[in-house]
Design a protein around this motif. Sequence first.
Motif, PDB file in Angstrom:
ATOM      1  N   THR A  54      48.539  -1.033  28.719  1.00 25.64           N
ATOM      2  CA  THR A  54      47.268  -1.745  27.811  1.00 25.64           C
ATOM      3  C   THR A  54      46.977  -2.632  28.690  1.00 25.64           C
ATOM      4  OG1 THR A  54      48.832  -0.256  26.033  1.00 25.64           O
ATOM      5  CG2 THR A  54      46.590  -1.922  25.849  1.00 25.64           C
ATOM      6  N   ALA A  55      47.807  -3.752  28.783  1.00 22.48           N
ATOM      7  CA  ALA A  55      47.119  -5.220  28.597  1.00 22.48           C
ATOM      8  C   ALA A  55      46.317  -4.837  30.692  1.00 22.48           C
ATOM      9  CB  ALA A  55      48.541  -6.069  29.040  1.00 22.48           C
ATOM     10  N   ALA A  56      46.951  -4.159  31.612  1.00 26.13           N
ATOM     11  CA  ALA A  56      46.511  -3.859  32.785  1.00 26.13           C
ATOM     12  C   ALA A  56      45.079  -3.161  32.538  1.00 26.13           C
ATOM     13  CB  ALA A  56      47.347  -3.645  33.349  1.00 26.13           C
ATOM     14  N   ALA A  57      44.816  -2.380  31.523  1.00 18.33           N
ATOM     15  CA  ALA A  57      43.789  -1.355  31.855  1.00 18.33           C
ATOM     16  C   ALA A  57      42.714  -2.259  30.941  1.00 18.33           C
ATOM     17  CB  ALA A  57      43.763  -0.217  30.548  1.00 18.33           C
ATOM     18  N   VAL A  58      43.093  -3.236  30.202  1.00 18.24           N
ATOM     19  CA  VAL A  58      42.513  -4.218  29.644  1.00 18.24           C
ATOM     20  C   VAL A  58      41.404  -4.745  30.547  1.00 18.24           C
ATOM     21  CG1 VAL A  58      41.249  -5.549  27.518  1.00 18.24           C
ATOM     22  CG2 VAL A  58      43.083  -4.299  27.471  1.00 18.24           C
ATOM     23  N   ALA A  59      42.606  -5.739  31.256  1.00 16.24           N
ATOM     24  CA  ALA A  59      41.723  -6.573  31.988  1.00 16.24           C
ATOM     25  C   ALA A  59      41.503  -6.285  32.934  1.00 16.24           C
ATOM     26  CB  ALA A  59      43.585  -7.511  32.812  1.00 16.24           C
ATOM     27  N   SER A  60      41.368  -5.163  34.231  1.00 15.10           N
ATOM     28  CA  SER A  60      40.308  -4.356  34.375  1.00 15.10           C
ATOM     29  C   SER A  60      38.813  -4.259  34.200  1.00 15.10           C
ATOM     30  CB  SER A  60      40.990  -2.651  35.010  1.00 15.10           C
ATOM     31  OG  SER A  60      40.580  -2.210  33.331  1.00 15.10           O
ATOM     32  N   THR A  61      39.196  -3.913  32.910  1.00 17.16           N
ATOM     33  CA  THR A  61      37.741  -4.105  32.106  1.00 17.16           C
ATOM     34  C   THR A  61      36.829  -5.102  32.605  1.00 17.16           C
ATOM     35  OG1 THR A  61      38.066  -4.595  30.250  1.00 17.16           O
ATOM     36  CG2 THR A  61      38.247  -2.439  30.493  1.00 17.16           C
ATOM     37  N   LEU A  62      37.008  -6.509  32.705  1.00 14.70           N
ATOM     38  CA  LEU A  62      36.566  -7.545  32.537  1.00 14.70           C
ATOM     39  C   LEU A  62      36.674  -8.199  34.167  1.00 14.70           C
ATOM     40  CD1 LEU A  62      38.299  -8.781  29.702  1.00 14.70           C
ATOM     41  CD2 LEU A  62      36.493  -8.159  29.406  1.00 14.70           C
ATOM     42  N   VAL A  63      37.400  -8.452  34.913  1.00 16.07           N
ATOM     43  CA  VAL A  63      37.244  -9.143  36.064  1.00 16.07           C
ATOM     44  C   VAL A  63      37.507  -8.404  37.152  1.00 16.07           C
ATOM     45  CG1 VAL A  63      38.503 -11.222  34.849  1.00 16.07           C
ATOM     46  CG2 VAL A  63      39.327  -9.590  36.284  1.00 16.07           C
ATOM     47  N   ASP A  64      36.772  -8.311  38.576  1.00 12.49           N
ATOM     48  CA  ASP A  64      36.797  -7.727  39.949  1.00 12.49           C
ATOM     49  C   ASP A  64      38.032  -8.251  40.744  1.00 12.49           C
ATOM     50  OD1 ASP A  64      34.114  -6.643  39.119  1.00 12.49           O
ATOM     51  OD2 ASP A  64      32.849  -8.366  40.334  1.00 12.49           O
ATOM     52  N   GLU A  65      38.380  -9.471  40.446  1.00 14.55           N
ATOM     53  CA  GLU A  65      40.250  -9.852  40.620  1.00 14.55           C
ATOM     54  C   GLU A  65      41.007 -10.935  39.331  1.00 14.55           C
ATOM     55  OE1 GLU A  65      40.406 -11.735  44.576  1.00 14.55           O
ATOM     56  OE2 GLU A  65      40.979 -13.439  43.649  1.00 14.55           O
ATOM     57  N   LEU A  66      42.492 -10.209  39.094  1.00 17.23           N
ATOM     58  CA  LEU A  66      43.058 -11.094  38.314  1.00 17.23           C
ATOM     59  C   LEU A  66      43.062 -12.940  38.362  1.00 17.23           C
ATOM     60  CD1 LEU A  66      44.620 -10.259  35.487  1.00 17.23           C
ATOM     61  CD2 LEU A  66      46.666 -10.412  37.024  1.00 17.23           C
ATOM     62  N   PRO A  67      42.746 -13.959  37.575  1.00 22.72           N
ATOM     63  CA  PRO A  67      42.791 -15.304  37.689  1.00 22.72           C
ATOM     64  C   PRO A  67      44.312 -15.162  37.793  1.00 22.72           C
ATOM     65  CG  PRO A  67      41.489 -14.579  35.578  1.00 22.72           C
ATOM     66  CD  PRO A  67      42.238 -13.398  36.767  1.00 22.72           C
ATOM     67  N   VAL A  68      44.498 -16.699  39.372  1.00 21.80           N
ATOM     68  CA  VAL A  68      45.717 -16.577  39.216  1.00 21.80           C
ATOM     69  C   VAL A  68      45.945 -17.620  38.062  1.00 21.80           C
ATOM     70  CG1 VAL A  68      47.112 -17.142  41.441  1.00 21.80           C
ATOM     71  CG2 VAL A  68      45.157 -16.025  41.762  1.00 21.80           C
ATOM     72  N   VAL A  69      46.746 -16.628  37.178  1.00 27.56           N
ATOM     73  CA  VAL A  69      47.624 -17.709  36.145  1.00 27.56           C
ATOM     74  C   VAL A  69      48.046 -18.572  36.595  1.00 27.56           C
ATOM     75  CG1 VAL A  69      45.497 -17.702  34.921  1.00 27.56           C
ATOM     76  CG2 VAL A  69      47.115 -16.527  34.252  1.00 27.56           C
ATOM     77  N   HIS A  70      49.505 -17.521  36.659  1.00 27.32           N
ATOM     78  CA  HIS A  70      51.251 -18.053  36.934  1.00 27.32           C
ATOM     79  C   HIS A  70      51.147 -17.627  38.714  1.00 27.32           C
ATOM     80  CE1 HIS A  70      55.100 -17.030  36.462  1.00 27.32           C
ATOM     81  NE2 HIS A  70      55.522 -17.500  35.408  1.00 27.32           N
ATOM     82  N   TYR A  71      52.403 -17.938  39.311  1.00 33.10           N
ATOM     83  CA  TYR A  71      52.927 -18.011  40.294  1.00 33.10           C
ATOM     84  C   TYR A  71      53.622 -17.124  41.163  1.00 33.10           C
ATOM     85  CZ  TYR A  71      57.492 -19.069  38.955  1.00 33.10           C
ATOM     86  OH  TYR A  71      58.827 -18.773  38.505  1.00 33.10           O
ATOM     87  N   LEU A  72      54.207 -16.011  40.282  1.00 34.83           N
ATOM     88  CA  LEU A  72      54.459 -14.455  40.047  1.00 34.83           C
ATOM     89  C   LEU A  72      53.100 -13.511  40.877  1.00 34.83           C
ATOM     90  CD1 LEU A  72      56.688 -13.425  37.123  1.00 34.83           C
ATOM     91  CD2 LEU A  72      56.702 -14.134  39.367  1.00 34.83           C
ATOM     92  N   THR A  73      52.048 -14.271  40.614  1.00 32.55           N
ATOM     93  CA  THR A  73      51.192 -13.505  41.052  1.00 32.55           C
ATOM     94  C   THR A  73      51.436 -13.355  43.133  1.00 32.55           C
ATOM     95  OG1 THR A  73      49.408 -14.088  40.082  1.00 32.55           O
ATOM     96  CG2 THR A  73      48.805 -13.516  42.424  1.00 32.55           C
ATOM     97  N   ALA A  74      52.117 -13.927  43.583  1.00 28.05           N
ATOM     98  CA  ALA A  74      52.623 -14.396  44.721  1.00 28.05           C
ATOM     99  C   ALA A  74      53.485 -13.043  45.545  1.00 28.05           C
ATOM    100  CB  ALA A  74      53.679 -15.755  45.282  1.00 28.05           C
TER     101      ALA A  74
END
Length: 229
Positions: free
Chosen positions: A96-116
């Motif tokens: 759900t959260a990923a599907a929602v985020a995919s409608t809003l941005v072209d790249e997921l903002p890097v708000v946490h280091y686990l993006t690494a």
Amino acid sequence: MRLANERAELVRFAQRLRPEGLVVGTSGNLSVRVGDLVAATPSGLDYDVLTPELICVTDLHGEQLEGELDPTSEMPLHLSVYNTTDHTSVVHTHATAAAVASTLVDELPVVHYLTALFGGPVRVAPYATYGTPELAASVTEALKGRAGCLMSNHGTVTVGDSLAKAYLLNQYLEWLCEVWLRAATAGAALGVSPRELPGDELDRVIEKFGSYGQVPPPGTGEGAGEAGR
């Protein structure tokens, strides 16, 4: 039966998808590659009745070799990953959260280091109709140098050298999307934007993750928590 162990593993992970909130109904699909063979979940089948015998086996061109049911409609995507990378597992979900985020941005903002964990900022693949070569190409492009991506107005894809790792990454990606969505919502109420990590910090964490992790002693069970804390 070819790829018996891999087919059993696919059933185990597929039957976790719905209870763990990564899919609804029969959506989502999983696959593993062994040499020139690909084992994948079938299309439109309730995960509760899935058995190893019902898992489909194809070659890298998509020719079905075993399994009475049709393979997932996203087979072009899975095959594109296997034909263009060294990855041996693909997990596609509609969390759900990923599907929602995919409608809003072209790249997921890097708000946490686990993006690494994904090798850099998580891209959003442009939308294309499900099951099409166009979607496969869009996702494959977004995955370049990454272990996962969002699919615009659709869901997620994560990849790895084992099904356990690709599945874990899918869980992490859903968590990252939820963290950002909550931060963005709270920030909007406060009139601020979520803080993002600078690129050089993400590079440092990527380097640290390169040497992070331990292997459990023999006989203590599977260990898939590369980023456990």
